[in-house]
Write an enzyme that holds these catalytic residues in place. Structure first.
Site, short mmCIF file in Angstrom:
data_model
loop_
_atom_site.label_atom_id
_atom_site.label_comp_id
_atom_site.label_asym_id
_atom_site.label_seq_id
_atom_site.Cartn_x
_atom_site.Cartn_y
_atom_site.Cartn_z
N ASP A 59 0.81 -1.23 0.00
CA ASP A 59 0.00 0.00 0.00
C ASP A 59 0.85 1.28 0.00
OD1 ASP A 59 -2.91 -0.69 0.21
OD2 ASP A 59 -2.20 -1.85 1.93
N ARG A 64 -8.00 3.01 12.41
CA ARG A 64 -6.55 3.21 12.20
C ARG A 64 -5.95 4.28 13.12
NH1 ARG A 64 -5.31 1.64 6.86
NH2 ARG A 64 -6.62 -0.13 6.33
N HIS A 96 -11.26 6.13 6.43
CA HIS A 96 -10.58 7.33 6.92
C HIS A 96 -11.54 8.52 6.87
CE1 HIS A 96 -6.57 5.42 5.59
NE2 HIS A 96 -6.47 5.59 6.88
N CYS A 120 -5.11 10.27 -0.99
CA CYS A 120 -4.19 9.26 -0.44
C CYS A 120 -2.88 9.17 -1.22
CB CYS A 120 -4.83 7.88 -0.50
SG CYS A 120 -6.57 7.84 -0.14
C1 CIR Z 1 -5.39 0.96 3.19
O1 CIR Z 1 -6.38 0.28 3.49
O2 CIR Z 1 -4.61 1.41 4.03
C2 CIR Z 1 -5.12 1.22 1.73
N1 CIR Z 1 -5.52 0.09 0.97
C3 CIR Z 1 -5.84 2.45 1.28
C4 CIR Z 1 -5.37 3.69 1.95
C5 CIR Z 1 -6.11 4.88 1.52
N2 CIR Z 1 -5.55 6.05 2.11
C6 CIR Z 1 -6.25 7.10 2.49
O3 CIR Z 1 -7.47 7.09 2.46
N3 CIR Z 1 -5.57 8.12 2.96
#
Ligand code: CIR
Length: 258
Positions: free
Chosen positions: A63, A136, A166, A253
């Site tokens: 990721d 998280r 998030h 992200c």
């Molecule tokens: C995760 O689940 O951590 C990644 N597959 C996606 C992260 C997405 N990031 C974000 O929304 N800032």
């Protein structure tokens, strides 16, 4: 308005298909297509006037192209986070190296265990920040984050998340007191004083747009959001993010903007 002069991104790695996915958007990402989409994303950032630092792919962390999560970069300091997802936690060391090229050592702060925090849970609105308490980001991470902000004369409001991954999965600040909101954030008391653009359920993914120097970058394929943002007077650019969406990743992200 020129607010961001830099961005940091990291190229997707071949292990991308092994990234974390909630399964909300089915399918495994196609690596080659993801790379092409990532190139287009970088191009869009450059069109908004920012200098983009492109970090190499890191195969250890599927990721790792979602660079927003291991750091929060503000006008006054950088904060290296402590990602709550175990498989992602080590990403913070690689991002620290990059951040050191822009911030002096005494302006680099850290979220430490048992605190966890991911940048996707942090929304910047001027010198005020909204931070999501999520799967998280925990209470101790938020406490440390608030303490760091206070040290630099900035403030934050905690927002309890109910459903989404998030905070910025469902709410994003487009400057000028305008927020894009979807789902659980539409009626949240914390955002009541902002002008809120309410996104229809079927376009909820496109709540994750980014404002970059008066242009709003929008994921491709969301006509209602595109119309709504344009009618606020913004210049818009669209970028296809289909492969990142399969891993619950969106436009914010994929970069750190500062
Ligand atoms: C995760 O689940 O951590 C990644 N597959 C996606 C992260 C997405 N990031 C974000 O929304 N800032």
């Amino acid at each position: 308005m020129q607010k961001f002069s830099h961005a940091i991104v990291r190229k997707p790695c071949r292990a991308l298909a092994e990234g974390i996915s909630s399964g909300l958007y089915p399918g495994k990402p196609d690596y080659e297509l993801a790379c092409r989409q990532h190139d287009a994303y970088i191009q869009a950032l450059r069109e908004c006037g920012v200098d983009v630092m492109v970090l190499p792919a890191d195969e250890r962390y599927p990721d790792s192209c979602f660079v927003e999560d291991p750091a929060v970069l503000t006008r006054r300091c950088a904060i290296i986070t402590n990602p709550g997802a175990l498989s992602r936690n080590g990403e913070k060391e690689g991002i620290l190296e990059a951040v050191r090229q822009f911030y002096p050592e005494d302006k680099i702060e850290r979220i430490l265990p048992p605190g966890t925090l991911e940048g996707g849970d942090v929304m910047m609105a001027g010198d005020h920040f909204f931070v999501g308490k999520s799967a998280r980001t925990n209470a101790e991470g938020i406490r440390q984050f608030q303490e760091i902000l206070e040290k630099y004369g900035m403030t934050c409001t905690e927002v309890e998340l109910e459903k989404v991954l998030h905070l910025k999965t469902g709410v994003n600040y487009l400057e000028n007191d305008i927020l894009l909101t979807a789902g659980e954030f539409v009626d949240k008391q914390e955002f009541i004083s902002y002008h809120r653009i309410v996104i229809p359920e079927e376009e909820a993914y496109a709540a994750n747009c980014i404002w970059v120097n008066d242009t709003v970058i929008i994921p491709e394929g969301y006509p209602a959001v595109l119309d709504a943002v344009r009618s606020c007077g913004y210049r818009t650019l669209t970028v296809d993010t289909s492969e990142f969406r399969k891993l619950d990743g969106g436009l914010s992200c994929l970069s750190l903007r500062f």
